[in-house]
Design an enzyme around this catalytic site. Structure first.
Site, PDB file in Angstrom:
ATOM      1  CB  SER A  63      -3.987  -4.782   6.134  1.00 51.45           C
ATOM      2  OG  SER A  63      -5.002  -3.972   6.641  1.00 51.45           O
TER       3      SER A  63
ATOM      4  CG  HIS B 215       0.203   2.571  18.133  1.00 50.00           C
ATOM      5  ND1 HIS B 215       1.569   2.701  18.283  1.00 50.00           N
ATOM      6  CD2 HIS B 215       0.001   2.292  16.837  1.00 50.00           C
ATOM      7  CE1 HIS B 215       2.161   2.506  17.115  1.00 50.00           C
ATOM      8  NE2 HIS B 215       1.235   2.244  16.216  1.00 50.00           N
TER       9      HIS B 215
ATOM     10  NE  ARG C  57      -5.858   3.718   3.598  1.00 54.78           N
ATOM     11  CZ  ARG C  57      -5.169   2.909   2.795  1.00 54.78           C
ATOM     12  NH1 ARG C  57      -4.867   1.686   3.184  1.00 54.78           N
ATOM     13  NH2 ARG C  57      -4.779   3.314   1.599  1.00 54.78           N
ATOM     14  CB  THR C  58      -8.389   8.257   9.063  1.00 56.79           C
ATOM     15  OG1 THR C  58      -7.474   8.822  10.005  1.00 56.79           O
ATOM     16  CG2 THR C  58      -9.801   8.366   9.622  1.00 56.79           C
ATOM     17  CG  HIS C  59      -9.746   2.204   7.583  1.00 52.38           C
ATOM     18  ND1 HIS C  59      -8.671   2.040   8.426  1.00 52.38           N
ATOM     19  CD2 HIS C  59      -9.469   1.484   6.464  1.00 52.38           C
ATOM     20  CE1 HIS C  59      -7.780   1.254   7.835  1.00 52.38           C
ATOM     21  NE2 HIS C  59      -8.240   0.898   6.646  1.00 52.38           N
TER      22      HIS C  59
ATOM     23  CD  GLU D 121     -16.893  -7.055   1.518  1.00 51.56           C
ATOM     24  OE1 GLU D 121     -16.128  -8.030   1.696  1.00 51.56           O
ATOM     25  OE2 GLU D 121     -16.562  -5.879   1.763  1.00 51.56           O
TER      26      GLU D 121
ATOM     27  CB  SER E 298      -8.825   1.813   2.531  1.00 55.74           C
ATOM     28  OG  SER E 298      -8.027   0.928   1.775  1.00 55.74           O
TER      29      SER E 298
ATOM     30  CG  ASN F 178      -9.526 -11.924   3.100  1.00 54.08           C
ATOM     31  OD1 ASN F 178      -8.950 -10.870   3.355  1.00 54.08           O
ATOM     32  ND2 ASN F 178     -10.796 -11.973   2.744  1.00 54.08           N
TER      33      ASN F 178
HETATM   34  I1  8IG Z   1      -7.433  -7.606   4.795  1.00 55.78           I
HETATM   35  O1  8IG Z   1     -12.538  -9.538   2.398  1.00 55.78           O
HETATM   36  C1  8IG Z   1      -9.312  -7.387   4.060  1.00 55.78           C
HETATM   37  N1  8IG Z   1      -9.940  -6.223   4.027  1.00 55.78           N
HETATM   38  N2  8IG Z   1     -14.277  -5.296   2.507  1.00 55.78           N
HETATM   39  N3  8IG Z   1     -13.408  -7.441   2.455  1.00 55.78           N
HETATM   40  C2  8IG Z   1     -13.270  -6.119   2.749  1.00 55.78           C
HETATM   41  N4  8IG Z   1     -12.161  -5.622   3.281  1.00 55.78           N
HETATM   42  C3  8IG Z   1     -11.143  -6.474   3.512  1.00 55.78           C
HETATM   43  C4  8IG Z   1     -11.213  -7.826   3.231  1.00 55.78           C
HETATM   44  C5  8IG Z   1     -12.409  -8.341   2.669  1.00 55.78           C
HETATM   45  N5  8IG Z   1     -10.038  -8.393   3.589  1.00 55.78           N
END
Ligand code: 8IG
Length: 278
Positions: A44, A76, A98-100, A199, A218, A241
């Site tokens: 991302s 897609h 990617r595959t999560h 979380e 990931s 974030n």
């Molecule tokens: I963008 O705050 C992203 N991916 N686990 N926590 C987790 N994955 C995320 C976060 C986050 N922000």
């Protein structure tokens, strides 16, 4: 049994390394490159960064490559690209998606791109992601090198009694190269949660207590698979974030997007400069 069934990663009878070799063969024929050198997985916020690594010489739909996700309902499925690393005659294999683990397709699917990269000749891999930050000084838009990880998925990509050493999983050599490019690049410990929910604040505090600086969904399973395959691993996170409960002010989605866009140029240059020196 059809050849297709032999290449079905969800079938426990399938050898995932054979699927990776089949995928690498398709990539070689579609890109005209017998071998790639560096692999790049874009998380991302890292999408635009790849364009700065070099000229794209070939683009392959994931759906055309054995073991990669079938087209989703929306149609897609993503692409992978063969990119000439600027100023060199070496090739980067860039995975745009990617595959999560939270998708539920199993760990083999999660690490298939990594194994394919190894089969395609890559000796190093750069894993990027977007994540939540636990350190208040890391504002959204901050890139952080992964120094080590906490795999909180309770899963492993390694099957059977193969005991893979993860000391120095995140290559000191590659981290030194990244620091040549940007001496101020901070380093941290990345904790992978299963997701797809974020979380709770209590879980973020737990992660802090056990040593995490970053939380995401990931990278750790992929890094382990890369080490098993003998690749050097570099991990770079983009804090998009503050993790839940870290910031008093809840971030708006718009702020996160703007932070990502503001960071795109900087992240792109960072990635291009690092890949150019690997
Ligand atoms: I963008 O705050 C992203 N991916 N686990 N926590 C987790 N994955 C995320 C976060 C986050 N922000």
């Amino acid at each position: 049994m059809s050849n297709h069934a032999l290449l079905d990663l969800s079938d426990p009878q399938t050898d995932p390394f054979a699927v990776a070799r089949a995928a690498a063969d398709v990539i070689a024929s579609r890109t005209g490159a017998d071998s790639h050198h560096v692999a790049l997985v874009l998380g991302s916020g890292w999408g635009p960064a790849a364009d700065m690594v070099g000229e794209t010489l070939a683009t392959v739909d994931n759906t055309d490559v054995p073991g990669f996700a079938q087209a989703a309902v929306e149609g897609h499925s993503g692409t992978m690209r063969s990119v000439r690393i600027a100023g060199t005659d070496r090739r980067a294999l860039v995975f745009g998606t990617r595959t999560h683990f939270y998708e539920g397709r199993g760990v083999r699917a999660v690490v298939h791109a990594v194994r394919t990269a190894a089969a395609a000749g890559c000796s190093s891999i750069v894993l990027t992601n977007g994540c939540g930050g636990l350190r208040p000084e890391w504002q959204p838009g901050t890139a952080v090198l992964i120094r080590d990880h906490l795999n909180l998925t309770a899963h492993s990509p390694v099957e059977g009694a193969t005991f893979v050493d993860l000391t120095d999983l995140y290559s000191p050599r590659l981290r030194a190269i990244a620091h040549e490019v940007d001496p101020d690049l901070p380093e941290g410990v990345y904790a992978q949660f299963r997701g797809p929910h974020y979380e709770t604040p209590a879980e973020v505090q737990m992660a802090r207590v056990i040593g995490a600086d970053l939380v995401g969904m990931s990278t750790t399973l992929e890094a382990i698979a890369a080490r098993q395959a003998g690749m050097e691993v570099l991990g770079v996170s983009l804090v998009t974030n503050a993790a839940a409960g870290i910031s008093e002010v809840p971030l708006s989605h718009q702020e996160v997007i703007e932070a990502g866009q503001a960071a795109a140029q900087r992240c792109g240059r960072l990635l291009a400069d690092i890949v150019g020196r690997i």
